[in-house]
Design an enzyme around this catalytic site. Structure first.
Site, short mmCIF file in Angstrom:
data_model
loop_
_atom_site.label_atom_id
_atom_site.label_comp_id
_atom_site.label_asym_id
_atom_site.label_seq_id
_atom_site.Cartn_x
_atom_site.Cartn_y
_atom_site.Cartn_z
N ASP A 11 -4.58 -3.38 -1.07
CA ASP A 11 -6.00 -3.13 -1.18
C ASP A 11 -6.49 -4.18 -0.19
O ASP A 11 -6.47 -5.22 -0.41
CB ASP A 11 -6.38 -3.17 -2.64
CG ASP A 11 -5.68 -2.12 -3.52
OD1 ASP A 11 -5.18 -1.10 -2.76
OD2 ASP A 11 -6.06 -2.10 -4.55
N ASP A 130 -5.94 10.22 -9.00
CA ASP A 130 -5.91 9.08 -9.88
C ASP A 130 -6.26 9.59 -11.16
O ASP A 130 -7.08 10.81 -11.47
CB ASP A 130 -7.28 8.06 -9.82
CG ASP A 130 -7.22 7.17 -8.43
OD1 ASP A 130 -6.13 7.04 -8.07
OD2 ASP A 130 -8.10 6.82 -7.92
#
Lengths: 251, 193
Positions: A11, A130
């Site tokens: 990330d 997600d």
């Protein structure tokens, strides 16, 4: 024989690697390109870079990161983070990305996946999903897993395949950051329902969890972040362990 | 040495350029006939869909130019498929440099074939220093049928030709530019042919 894949996820925010617990409380873990090159040398099969920088010139930020990665790393990588148009994808692929990952934009406009796969081929379109269990139902969440939708995760996985996704990156928000293991049951269900590869994400805490996600979870690839970044598990050891457990690995 | 990359509408060649840069080569990306003809080596890479690519090449006369090349030519991924006779992808007649057919994987496992797989039965200077059963990276839904011009095979759903050679034409289905040290060796071997 085709191997299962181990994919570290980086990330990236403002040019630095970060990883949150349950996507919050970000901690700094270094330069993404340097870290990516290190993982590549250690035997990572692919890399995923998710740029979570919020800028007005989002595309420029993405392209700069892609360029630096592609110049320095000789294994495949996926770029994600705010990709929402044909122009974004074109810019990333032209800068050297192998695949792009699309998440919230696909929820907002599912037809985008049809357009992207038609324009660039489905092999480079990864749809990130997600998911979180809400009152016993698996629902797709948008905006980094924070906003619930009323979309059923399994139906969504099927729809994304039909629209032209080449792979699905499934992150269980219930498992992410817990280090208690992947969401094997849901992953297996989706992997058996669709005919495209599934990258499982969220919950890796020890090496056995990876064995489980490949056997019980029927995943084609497993993605993890913090356990690699904070050197809790080293990739060479993990791959040797999996191979000794009869999981096909590139060593 | 002058290495030219065929410029056409099958995208994602930037990683090939970077891979060559890492080997100290500055390739020229061009669709200029004279420039292609005068290059020492030609790379024909790409990803994409066969019929669009063929249409683009024909419209610019590049199909004939590629077929007539006499220097070493290296097709990668869709480049390999286009060098064959025919592709099942939208029923496309390809360049026909190598008499082989491109078929769609039967749906007996996940398609596309994505990931690291082994190559074997290696027989070409392209694989100098590359061990049998080395791992390389694949991303594709169509494959080249086993044929007399294969110089390597891979098994996914069925055994198929993952690399071809006929005269000065070399081709691989996998992505050497993404296949770590093994891929780098194969690119280096082509440069040194």
């Amino acid at each position: 024989m085709l191997t299962k894949r181990i994919i570290p996820c980086l990330d990236v925010k403002d040019g630095k690697t970060v990883k949150g617990v349950n996507f919050l409380n970000l901690r700094d873990a270094g330069d993404p390109v340097e870290l990516g090159a290190l993982y590549s040398q250690q035997g990572a099969d692919e890399l995923v870079f998710l740029d979570i920088t919020a800028t007005l010139e989002k595309r420029k930020t993405l392209v700069e990161l892609v360029k630096r990665v592609a110049q320095n790393i000789n294994i495949p990588f996926t770029i994600g983070g705010g990709i929402g148009s044909i122009e974004d994808v074109s810019a990333c692929l032209n800068a050297g990305a192998d695949k792009v990952s699309v998440n919230s934009s696909a929820i907002k406009n599912p037809g985008l996946i049809d357009q992207l796969s038609k324009e660039f081929g489905n092999q480079c379109i990864v749809v990130a999903i997600d998911t979180r269990s809400v009152n016993g139902k698996n629902l797709v969440h948008s905006h980094g897993g924070t906003k619930p939708t009323d979309i059923d995760t399994i139906l969504w996985a099927k729809e994304m395949q039909e629209r032209g996704a080449g792979e699905l990156l499934l992150t269980s928000m219930d498992h992410d950051g817990t280090k208690a293991g992947f969401a094997n049951e849901l992953t297996a269900h989706i992997s058996s329902t669709v005919s495209i590869p599934i990258i499982a994400s969220g919950g890796a805490g020890n090496m056995e969890h990876f064995t489980d996600v490949f056997t019980k979870g029927k995943a084609d690839a497993a993605l993890a972040a913090s356990i690699f970044h904070f050197k809790e598990i080293a990739i060479p050891e993990l791959k040797a362990y999996l191979k000794s457990n009869n999981i096909r690995m590139r060593i | 040495m002058k290495l030219a990359i065929v410029k056409y509408n099958a995208g994602n060649i930037q990683s090939v350029i970077y891979a060559l840069n890492r080997l100290g080569i500055e390739p020229v990306l061009t669709d200029d006939v004279e420039e292609l003809k005068s290059a020492d080596k030609i790379l024909f890479p790409g990803q994409g869909e066969a019929s669009n690519a063929m249409q683009y090449l024909r419209a610019r006369g590049l199909d004939k130019v590629i077929k007539d090349l006499k220097q070493p030519v290296f097709g990668i991924c869709i480049g390999q498929q286009l060098l064959c006779e025919h592709s099942e992808e939208n029923n496309t007649d390809c360049l026909g440099v190598i008499p082989a057919k491109v078929k769609k994987f039967p749906p007996l496992d996940k398609v596309p074939h994505i990931g690291w797989n082994t190559i074997k039965d290696l027989k070409s200077p392209l694989f100098k220093g590359v061990n049998e059963d080395s791992y390389v990276y694949f991303v594709h839904s169509y494959y080249v049928e086993a044929n007399p011009f294969q110089i390597a095979t891979t098994d996914y759903i069925l055994p198929y030709a993952c690399a071809l050679q006929k005269d000065n034409f070399y081709a691989v289905q996998f992505h050497p530019e993404k296949s770590s040290d093994v891929g780098e060796q194969i690119l280096k071997n082509f440069i040194e042919l």
